[in-house]
Design an enzyme around this catalytic site. Structure first.
Site, PDB file in Angstrom:
ATOM      1  N   ASP A   1      54.706 -26.721 129.798  1.00 39.26           N
ATOM      2  CA  ASP A   1      53.865 -25.572 129.434  1.00 39.26           C
ATOM      3  C   ASP A   1      52.481 -25.674 130.083  1.00 39.26           C
ATOM      4  O   ASP A   1      51.880 -24.665 130.459  1.00 39.26           O
ATOM      5  CB  ASP A   1      53.737 -25.480 127.905  1.00 39.26           C
TER       6      ASP A   1
ATOM      7  N   HIS B   1      56.843 -26.142 121.408  1.00 40.32           N
ATOM      8  CA  HIS B   1      57.432 -25.795 122.700  1.00 40.32           C
ATOM      9  C   HIS B   1      58.545 -24.775 122.523  1.00 40.32           C
ATOM     10  O   HIS B   1      59.722 -25.076 122.694  1.00 40.32           O
ATOM     11  CB  HIS B   1      57.956 -27.061 123.418  1.00 40.32           C
TER      12      HIS B   1
HETATM   13  P1  NAD Z   1      72.277 -30.901 131.722  1.00 41.39           P
HETATM   14  O1  NAD Z   1      73.465 -30.340 131.014  1.00 41.39           O
HETATM   15  O2  NAD Z   1      72.175 -30.687 133.180  1.00 41.39           O
HETATM   16  O3  NAD Z   1      72.182 -32.471 131.461  1.00 41.39           O
HETATM   17  C1  NAD Z   1      72.322 -33.037 130.207  1.00 41.39           C
HETATM   18  C2  NAD Z   1      72.957 -34.399 130.366  1.00 41.39           C
HETATM   19  O4  NAD Z   1      73.031 -35.000 129.075  1.00 41.39           O
HETATM   20  C3  NAD Z   1      74.388 -34.349 130.922  1.00 41.39           C
HETATM   21  O5  NAD Z   1      74.516 -35.196 132.041  1.00 41.39           O
HETATM   22  C4  NAD Z   1      75.249 -34.829 129.768  1.00 41.39           C
HETATM   23  O6  NAD Z   1      76.401 -35.538 130.187  1.00 41.39           O
HETATM   24  C5  NAD Z   1      74.259 -35.721 129.042  1.00 41.39           C
HETATM   25  N1  NAD Z   1      74.627 -36.012 127.667  1.00 41.39           N
HETATM   26  C6  NAD Z   1      75.194 -35.221 126.741  1.00 41.39           C
HETATM   27  N2  NAD Z   1      75.366 -35.894 125.588  1.00 41.39           N
HETATM   28  C7  NAD Z   1      74.857 -37.141 125.783  1.00 41.39           C
HETATM   29  C8  NAD Z   1      74.736 -38.296 124.980  1.00 41.39           C
HETATM   30  N3  NAD Z   1      75.172 -38.316 123.710  1.00 41.39           N
HETATM   31  N4  NAD Z   1      74.172 -39.386 125.521  1.00 41.39           N
HETATM   32  C9  NAD Z   1      73.741 -39.387 126.791  1.00 41.39           C
HETATM   33  N5  NAD Z   1      73.847 -38.329 127.613  1.00 41.39           N
HETATM   34  C10 NAD Z   1      74.392 -37.218 127.099  1.00 41.39           C
HETATM   35  O7  NAD Z   1      70.982 -30.314 130.990  1.00 41.39           O
HETATM   36  P2  NAD Z   1      69.464 -30.308 131.527  1.00 41.39           P
HETATM   37  O8  NAD Z   1      69.225 -29.048 132.278  1.00 41.39           O
HETATM   38  O9  NAD Z   1      69.165 -31.596 132.178  1.00 41.39           O
HETATM   39  O10 NAD Z   1      68.659 -30.172 130.135  1.00 41.39           O
HETATM   40  C11 NAD Z   1      68.690 -31.200 129.183  1.00 41.39           C
HETATM   41  C12 NAD Z   1      67.904 -30.812 127.935  1.00 41.39           C
HETATM   42  O11 NAD Z   1      66.519 -30.687 128.249  1.00 41.39           O
HETATM   43  C13 NAD Z   1      68.309 -29.477 127.327  1.00 41.39           C
HETATM   44  O12 NAD Z   1      68.364 -29.591 125.924  1.00 41.39           O
HETATM   45  C14 NAD Z   1      67.188 -28.537 127.720  1.00 41.39           C
HETATM   46  O13 NAD Z   1      67.024 -27.456 126.834  1.00 41.39           O
HETATM   47  C15 NAD Z   1      66.012 -29.481 127.682  1.00 41.39           C
HETATM   48  N6  NAD Z   1      64.813 -29.046 128.428  1.00 41.39           N
HETATM   49  C16 NAD Z   1      63.605 -29.334 127.876  1.00 41.39           C
HETATM   50  C17 NAD Z   1      62.445 -28.972 128.543  1.00 41.39           C
HETATM   51  C18 NAD Z   1      61.096 -29.282 127.952  1.00 41.39           C
HETATM   52  O14 NAD Z   1      60.112 -28.692 128.380  1.00 41.39           O
HETATM   53  N7  NAD Z   1      60.978 -30.210 127.022  1.00 41.39           N
HETATM   54  C19 NAD Z   1      62.530 -28.333 129.784  1.00 41.39           C
HETATM   55  C20 NAD Z   1      63.772 -28.069 130.311  1.00 41.39           C
HETATM   56  C21 NAD Z   1      64.931 -28.429 129.615  1.00 41.39           C
HETATM   57  C1  LMR Z   2      61.689 -24.580 129.405  1.00 40.21           C
HETATM   58  O1  LMR Z   2      60.626 -24.294 128.845  1.00 40.21           O
HETATM   59  O2  LMR Z   2      61.931 -24.246 130.577  1.00 40.21           O
HETATM   60  C2  LMR Z   2      62.694 -25.426 128.671  1.00 40.21           C
HETATM   61  O3  LMR Z   2      62.325 -25.584 127.342  1.00 40.21           O
HETATM   62  C3  LMR Z   2      64.094 -24.961 128.840  1.00 40.21           C
HETATM   63  C4  LMR Z   2      64.383 -23.649 128.176  1.00 40.21           C
HETATM   64  O4  LMR Z   2      65.369 -23.575 127.451  1.00 40.21           O
HETATM   65  O5  LMR Z   2      63.672 -22.677 128.420  1.00 40.21           O
END
Ligand code: NAD
Ligand code: LMR
Length: 384
Positions: free
Chosen positions: A195, A223
């Site tokens: 953010d 967030h």
């Molecule tokens: P993704 O599906 O590409 O990757 C997630 C990974 O987690 C996969 O490789 C999967 O196999 C693994 N996984 C699932 N269960 C698991 C477990 N029990 N132990 C270990 N690994 C496990 O998803 P992504 O795009 O990398 O996003 C991941 C998370 O981050 C989502 O929840 C998304 O909403 C979040 N996110 C947060 C922010 C933020 O600003 N904080 C930003 C973007 C995404």
């Molecule tokens: C973001 O802000 O991009 C992440 O929290 C992923 C989402 O679900 O928007």
């Protein structure tokens, strides 16, 4: 020839033994969910750049310990990264592997970063992810409590919904530490840095990238949607950007930051949410912890994260701040706010930022944020 080929194959496909690294003090960074979109990109940034943060004459070696439930993807990711010519070792772990699985991944970790979990698809809110991701975070929390030193480890959460998962993880760790008296709750952090990155980027876009430096805009609250409060009033003190957000532009910018995640979910059209910009934001945070843990600094002072504000005994995480917390945020228990952090965890929570909000931030944005955030925290606590 066949025997020679087999010997060569085994030799080159095993992780090269890190002979010198064994003589050094290991700084272990564990990434859980490292084979995913964020996990891979973040691991790439760590593998390629973390070494540059080490002091010149150092006795520290950085080890990246990568875990995912997707066996082939994590073994492949770690092997791929291991060919990058930086002096950082990588290891792959998956459930029930012969190498000790998650226990081996987590043991002696100084920093654990968690991007494990499902991302959004168009039409979903972050809260819609809670069913699946709460189970993942709870189980990983139990593993962290079992295998990490809770008196030492710093745990950084990326998975959504951050607003609920940080309370869930914090209390899972506290519950697992029932007979211990670690202060783990002052070392659990939700990464909201994306953010801040977005606020800075959108302001620069508006300004036509005239400046060579990026403005720093603190973003507080939570967030997701209206819990995100970009504190654009701080720009008023910066002559370069002071009048940029006049004439209704401020409202548009606040909305764009609050719903920036939706832009990426829409653009990816069913293929997930932000990964590259998140990995960049995550690396910015990880780099500050590396700086702290390799001794480049005693305190991280320029960081904003979503954290518990009280400990298991209902005392302030950072003593002396009770009055400001109840005055401005209704005794809320979790909030994203500027922090000072040392090796023991949160040292100071900079509630001053709440005193310096302008009337739009204080009277319009903050009350809406608090109402939603309270419900999100409650949801996380119920799932413990
Ligand atoms: P993704 O599906 O590409 O990757 C997630 C990974 O987690 C996969 O490789 C999967 O196999 C693994 N996984 C699932 N269960 C698991 C477990 N029990 N132990 C270990 N690994 C496990 O998803 P992504 O795009 O990398 O996003 C991941 C998370 O981050 C989502 O929840 C998304 O909403 C979040 N996110 C947060 C922010 C933020 O600003 N904080 C930003 C973007 C995404
Ligand atoms: C973001 O802000 O991009 C992440 O929290 C992923 C989402 O679900 O928007």
């Amino acid at each position: 020839l066949i025997i020679k080929t087999i010997i060569n194959f085994n030799f080159f496909h095993k992780e090269m033994p890190a002979v010198n690294a064994q003589e050094k003090e290991i700084l272990k960074i564990s990434v859980l969910g490292a084979a995913g979109g964020i996990g891979q990109s973040l691991s790439l940034l760590l593998k390629s750049n973390a070494g540059f943060l080490l002091p010149h004459e150092t006795s520290t070696h950085i080890r990246l310990s990568l875990y995912d439930v997707n066996k082939d993807a994590i073994v492949g990711t770690a092997a791929d990264l291991s060919h990058i010519d930086t002096p950082i070792t990588t290891t792959a772990h998956y459930p029930d592997d012969s190498n000790g699985g998650i226990g081996q991944c987590l043991s002696n970790a100084s920093v654990v970063i968690i991007p494990a979990g499902v991302p959004r698809k168009p039409g979903m809110s972050r809260d819609d992810l809670i069913g699946v991701n709460a189970k993942i975070i709870k189980s990983l929390g139990e593993d962290i409590a079992k295998y990490c030193d809770l008196n030492k480890v710093h745990v950084l959460v990326i998975s959504n919904p951050i607003n609920s998962l940080v309370p869930l993880l914090t209390n899972t760790l506290i519950r697992s530490d029932a007979n211990g008296n670690s202060n783990i709750e002052s070392r659990v952090y939700g990464i909201t840095q994306l953010d801040l990155v977005r606020s800075s980027t959108f302001v620069q876009q508006l300004n036509g990238f005239k400046s060579n430096t990026s403005p720093v805009i603190p973003v507080i609250g939570g967030h997701s949607g209206d819990t995100i409060i970009p504190v654009f009033s701080t720009l008023e003190r910066d002559p370069e950007y002071a009048n940029l957000l006049d004439n209704g532009m401020r409202l548009k910018m606040v909305h764009r930051v609050q719903y920036g995640g939706d832009e990426i979910v829409k653009a990816k059209n069913g293929n997930g949410s932000a990964t590259l910009s998140m990995a960049y934001a995550g690396f910015k945070i990880a780099a500050k912890f590396i700086d702290l843990l390799v001794g480049n600094t005693d305190t991280i002072d320029d960081i904003v994260m979503y954290v518990p504000l009280t400990n298991r005994n209902h005392q302030e995480i950072a003593p002396g701040s009770n009055e400001l917390r109840s005055r401005y945020i209704n005794d809320l228990l979790y909030f994203s706010i500027p922090l000072s952090i040392n090796r023991n965890g949160i040292k100071k929570i900079h509630y001053e930022i709440l005193e310096n909000l302008d009337s739009y931030e204080r009277d319009t944005l903050l009350p809406i944020c608090l109402k939603t955030l309270e419900g999100n925290i409650e949801t996380g606590l119920k799932l413990v």
